[in-house]
Every structure is written in structure tokens, then in C-alpha cells.
Write a protein that holds these residues in place. Structure first.
Motif, short mmCIF file in Angstrom:
data_model
loop_
_atom_site.label_atom_id
_atom_site.label_comp_id
_atom_site.label_asym_id
_atom_site.label_seq_id
_atom_site.Cartn_x
_atom_site.Cartn_y
_atom_site.Cartn_z
N UNK A 17 127.24 -14.87 33.80
CA UNK A 17 127.71 -14.47 32.47
C UNK A 17 127.30 -15.52 31.42
N UNK A 18 127.31 -16.79 31.79
CA UNK A 18 126.90 -17.85 30.87
C UNK A 18 125.41 -17.72 30.55
N UNK A 19 124.59 -17.43 31.57
CA UNK A 19 123.15 -17.25 31.34
C UNK A 19 122.90 -16.08 30.39
N UNK A 20 123.59 -14.98 30.59
CA UNK A 20 123.44 -13.82 29.72
C UNK A 20 123.79 -14.16 28.27
N UNK A 21 124.87 -14.92 28.10
CA UNK A 21 125.32 -15.29 26.76
C UNK A 21 124.28 -16.20 26.09
N UNK A 22 123.74 -17.18 26.82
CA UNK A 22 122.75 -18.09 26.26
C UNK A 22 121.48 -17.35 25.87
N UNK A 23 121.04 -16.42 26.70
CA UNK A 23 119.84 -15.66 26.40
C UNK A 23 120.06 -14.79 25.16
N UNK A 24 121.23 -14.15 25.08
CA UNK A 24 121.54 -13.30 23.92
C UNK A 24 121.57 -14.12 22.64
N UNK A 25 122.18 -15.30 22.68
CA UNK A 25 122.23 -16.16 21.50
C UNK A 25 120.83 -16.61 21.09
N UNK A 26 119.99 -16.94 22.06
CA UNK A 26 118.62 -17.37 21.76
C UNK A 26 117.84 -16.23 21.09
N UNK A 27 117.94 -15.03 21.63
CA UNK A 27 117.23 -13.88 21.06
C UNK A 27 117.73 -13.60 19.65
N UNK A 28 119.04 -13.66 19.45
CA UNK A 28 119.60 -13.42 18.11
C UNK A 28 119.11 -14.47 17.11
#
Length: 53
Positions: A21-32
Motif C-alpha cells: 500500500x505504501x508503494x502504491x501511494x508513493x507511485x501515485x504521488x509521483x505521477x500526480x
């Protein structure tokens, strides 16, 4: 165009481990953040562009 064929006895199946879940959140923040920076582009007014003839 040539296709790559698998050698006998070798499989090219790649299976990634599931994301946490932490990896998903970091990737989403990076893309945003990349998308928001992409929309900010410096524009040069046409009057300042010099065209050589």
C-alpha cells in the motif's frame, strides 16, 4: 521485423511481486506531481521570438 523465440527449456514469463500500500501511494504521488509540473510550461511571447530570414 523478427520475433524473439524462447530457447528450449527457458520461459520468459516475468512476475513482479505485489505492491504494498505504501508503494502504491508513493507511485501515485509521483505521477500526480509529474502531471502538475507538466502543465506548467514557460511560454515565450511571439514578439520576443526572432526569425532569421
Amino acid at each position: 521485423m523478427n520475433l524473439i523465440k524462447e530457447p528450449k527449456g527457458v520461459d520468459f514469463i516475468i512476475q513482479s511481486p505485489p505492491l504494498t500500500e505504501q508503494d502504491r501511494k508513493e507511485i501515485s504521488e509521483f505521477i500526480a506531481s509529474r502531471k502538475s509540473k507538466k502543465n506548467i510550461v514557460k511560454r515565450i511571447p511571439k514578439e520576443k521570438i526572432l526569425v532569421k530570414k
